[in-house]
Design a protein around this motif. Sequence first.
Motif, PDB file in Angstrom:
ATOM      1  N   GLY A  32      12.639   0.436  10.346  1.00 68.71           N
ATOM      2  CA  GLY A  32      13.135   0.245   8.988  1.00 68.71           C
ATOM      3  C   GLY A  32      12.257  -0.666   8.144  1.00 68.71           C
ATOM      4  N   LEU A  33      11.581  -1.629   8.793  1.00 69.49           N
ATOM      5  CA  LEU A  33      10.695  -2.542   8.063  1.00 69.49           C
ATOM      6  C   LEU A  33       9.257  -2.038   7.996  1.00 69.49           C
ATOM      7  N   ALA A  34       8.963  -0.918   8.642  1.00 71.80           N
ATOM      8  CA  ALA A  34       7.597  -0.377   8.661  1.00 71.80           C
ATOM      9  C   ALA A  34       7.019  -0.135   7.263  1.00 71.80           C
ATOM     10  N   PRO A  35       7.795   0.383   6.291  1.00 73.82           N
ATOM     11  CA  PRO A  35       7.210   0.576   4.954  1.00 73.82           C
ATOM     12  C   PRO A  35       6.724  -0.729   4.313  1.00 73.82           C
ATOM     13  N   VAL A  36       7.410  -1.823   4.562  1.00 71.09           N
ATOM     14  CA  VAL A  36       6.989  -3.118   4.038  1.00 71.09           C
ATOM     15  C   VAL A  36       5.783  -3.619   4.830  1.00 71.09           C
ATOM     16  N   ALA A  37       5.815  -3.433   6.125  1.00 70.45           N
ATOM     17  CA  ALA A  37       4.714  -3.870   6.980  1.00 70.45           C
ATOM     18  C   ALA A  37       3.400  -3.212   6.577  1.00 70.45           C
ATOM     19  N   ARG A  38       3.458  -1.976   6.115  1.00 67.39           N
ATOM     20  CA  ARG A  38       2.235  -1.277   5.708  1.00 67.39           C
ATOM     21  C   ARG A  38       1.564  -1.938   4.499  1.00 67.39           C
ATOM     22  N   LEU A  39       2.282  -2.784   3.791  1.00 72.41           N
ATOM     23  CA  LEU A  39       1.727  -3.477   2.628  1.00 72.41           C
ATOM     24  C   LEU A  39       1.053  -4.799   3.001  1.00 72.41           C
ATOM     25  N   LEU A  40       1.092  -5.155   4.279  1.00 75.00           N
ATOM     26  CA  LEU A  40       0.643  -6.464   4.750  1.00 75.00           C
ATOM     27  C   LEU A  40      -0.347  -6.328   5.904  1.00 75.00           C
ATOM     28  N   VAL A  64      13.727  -4.976  -2.529  1.00 74.68           N
ATOM     29  CA  VAL A  64      13.580  -6.432  -2.593  1.00 74.68           C
ATOM     30  C   VAL A  64      12.326  -6.873  -1.846  1.00 74.68           C
ATOM     31  N   LEU A  65      12.122  -6.346  -0.641  1.00 75.96           N
ATOM     32  CA  LEU A  65      10.993  -6.784   0.175  1.00 75.96           C
ATOM     33  C   LEU A  65       9.661  -6.308  -0.392  1.00 75.96           C
ATOM     34  N   THR A  66       9.636  -5.134  -0.968  1.00 74.80           N
ATOM     35  CA  THR A  66       8.409  -4.642  -1.608  1.00 74.80           C
ATOM     36  C   THR A  66       8.060  -5.522  -2.801  1.00 74.80           C
ATOM     37  N   ARG A  67       9.053  -5.886  -3.597  1.00 75.93           N
ATOM     38  CA  ARG A  67       8.811  -6.810  -4.707  1.00 75.93           C
ATOM     39  C   ARG A  67       8.319  -8.156  -4.189  1.00 75.93           C
ATOM     40  N   ALA A  68       8.895  -8.608  -3.079  1.00 75.88           N
ATOM     41  CA  ALA A  68       8.507  -9.899  -2.504  1.00 75.88           C
ATOM     42  C   ALA A  68       7.032  -9.904  -2.108  1.00 75.88           C
ATOM     43  N   VAL A  69       6.530  -8.807  -1.582  1.00 76.11           N
ATOM     44  CA  VAL A  69       5.103  -8.727  -1.252  1.00 76.11           C
ATOM     45  C   VAL A  69       4.276  -8.928  -2.518  1.00 76.11           C
ATOM     46  N   GLY A  70       4.703  -8.359  -3.620  1.00 72.60           N
ATOM     47  CA  GLY A  70       3.997  -8.521  -4.886  1.00 72.60           C
ATOM     48  C   GLY A  70       4.008  -9.937  -5.417  1.00 72.60           C
TER      49      GLY A  70
END
Length: 111
Positions: free
Chosen positions: A75-83, A33-39
């Motif tokens: 746990g949120l590090a993979p999403v953080a790497r996109l930002l 969900v969070l990866t999609r949200a970054v997109g």
Amino acid sequence: MTDDVTTWTAPRASLDLVLVAYLHLREDDALAVLTRAVGWLRPGGRLLVLGHDVANIEAGVGGPQEPAILHSVAGLAPVARLLAVDRLEQVRRQTPAGIALDTVLWGRRTA
């Protein structure tokens, strides 16, 4: 009409802000969900994620008691790497029952 947060979508690069507050899903679903949200964010758009931290079970008050659905910095590090991250940390929150521990991620989508 109702939608399921795990399948709902917005047009790519269409939003200035996505706020995800106290949404607690199993890690794979949460990361999807969070990866999609970054997109969904336009370049310069912001993502704010706030939720109960896994450490809250032992060191805080309230919130879900199932570790598998709680947030953490790691746990949120993979999403953080996109930002471009302004903040990714565990925070303390005062409640009437005492101190609760949350995780916050505040970042910006780069161009």
